[in-house]
Design a protein around this motif. Structure first.
Motif, short mmCIF file in Angstrom:
data_model
loop_
_atom_site.label_atom_id
_atom_site.label_comp_id
_atom_site.label_asym_id
_atom_site.label_seq_id
_atom_site.Cartn_x
_atom_site.Cartn_y
_atom_site.Cartn_z
N ASP A 98 45.55 -2.78 -34.50
CA ASP A 98 45.67 -4.08 -33.85
C ASP A 98 44.32 -4.77 -33.69
OD1 ASP A 98 48.37 -3.90 -33.62
OD2 ASP A 98 48.39 -3.32 -31.51
N ASP A 100 43.34 -6.45 -31.28
CA ASP A 100 42.87 -6.54 -29.89
C ASP A 100 42.03 -5.33 -29.49
OD1 ASP A 100 44.87 -4.66 -29.74
OD2 ASP A 100 46.04 -5.70 -28.20
N GLN A 102 42.90 -2.15 -29.06
CA GLN A 102 43.47 -1.15 -28.14
C GLN A 102 43.37 0.27 -28.69
OE1 GLN A 102 47.24 -3.48 -26.66
NE2 GLN A 102 46.67 -1.95 -25.14
N ARG A 205 43.88 -3.48 -23.09
CA ARG A 205 43.23 -4.67 -23.64
C ARG A 205 42.05 -5.04 -22.76
NH1 ARG A 205 44.80 -9.16 -26.53
NH2 ARG A 205 46.76 -8.90 -27.62
MG LIG Z 1 47.83 -4.97 -27.90
#
Ligand SMILES: [Mg+2]
Ligand SMILES: Nc1nc2c(ncn2[C@@H]2O[C@H](COP(=O)(O)OP(=O)(O)OP(=O)(O)O)[C@@H](O)[C@H]2O)c(=O)[nH]1
Length: 234
Positions: A98, A100, A102, A205
């Motif tokens: 991902d 982001d 994570q 996050r």
């Molecule tokens: Mg995420």
């Protein structure tokens, strides 16, 4: 001296409004892949972001010869971004996580350890760092998928996977949403791929909006699940 694996890897990140996350993630991925494999590229799949992700991705592509930015002009959804990612990759192995951040790309070597005896090495979250209601939903969703499709995998949606690109060449993936993970495993199963599962860490996050559990995402998931189920059983 660390020896590099003689394989080529395309890494990609789906990114929807991740301007504050993709920079560090891309830098870390370039670093770790340059240390561990012979040949690689890194693709940022900007899924119609409205927050400057496009410009940041272009900036990263200018800075690193191995980085490419791929854009959707309009937001399509997680599955749409994963499909574009898979279709845009050119190397023998595809890794994705991902946008982001994570997951920790420093754990990519944990997957690489198994590429010799596997067609796909998929992560499962050792410590899922999501709110309780998201964990409860994920448990029910996972149970439903296991019953419907007969999968025995521990964590279908874990966004930390590496697999041989050839399984997906010429394959038309359908889901535009989260069901892409189910479709992914159905392709592997159909091809009798050797799948190894590896525990990886998951982090909250640190920037950007949480959106993976929105009602729109969940509704689309059920709709696309039904379509996939009918298609596979037909
Ligand atoms: Mg995420
Ligand atoms: N939610 C969402 N994510 C997208 C979309 N397109 C690409 N993505 C990317 O897909 C990845 C997973 O989405 P997330 O929203 O992080 O999903 P999640 O991790 O299950 O949930 P949260 O991080 O808790 O919201 C992220 O890198 C997003 O940037 C989209 O349309 N919606």
């Amino acid at each position: 001296m660390m020896t590099k694996r003689p394989i080529s890897v395309s890494a990609f990140f789906p990114a929807h409004n991740e301007v504050d996350n993709i920079g560090l993630l891309t830098e870390k991925t370039v670093q770790i892949l340059s240390e561990h494999v012979d040949d690689f590229e890194v693709l940022i799949i900007n899924d119609g972001s409205a927050d400057g992700t496009r410009e940041r991705a272009e900036e990263l592509a200018r800075k690193h010869p191995q980085v490419r930015a791929v854009h959707h002009d309009v937001n399509r959804g997680y599955g749409g971004a994963v499909k574009t990612g898979i279709a845009s990759c050119t190397k023998d192995w595809i890794f994705f996580t991902d946008g982001d951040g994570q997951f920790d790309v420093n754990e990519i070597p944990l997957l690489l350890e198994h590429v010799g005896e596997s067609d796909a090495v998929v992560g499962y979250r050792l410590n899922r760092r999501d709110p309780l209601h998201r964990k409860a939903f994920a448990f029910c969703w996972g149970t439903l998928i296991r019953c419907l499709f007969g999968f025995a995998y521990r964590d279908l949606d874990c966004a930390f996977k590496i697999f041989k690109r050839r399984f997906f060449e010429g394959v038309e993936l359908k889901a535009e949403g989260a069901v892409i993970s189910v479709e992914f495993f159905s392709i592997l199963k159909k091809n009798h791929a050797r799948v190894t599962q590896v525990g990886v860490h998951h982090y909250p996050r640190t920037a950007g909006q949480q959106s993976g559990g929105s009602p729109k995402v969940v509704l689309r998931a059920f709709k696309e699940l039904l379509l996939l189920y009918n298609q596979l059983k037909a």
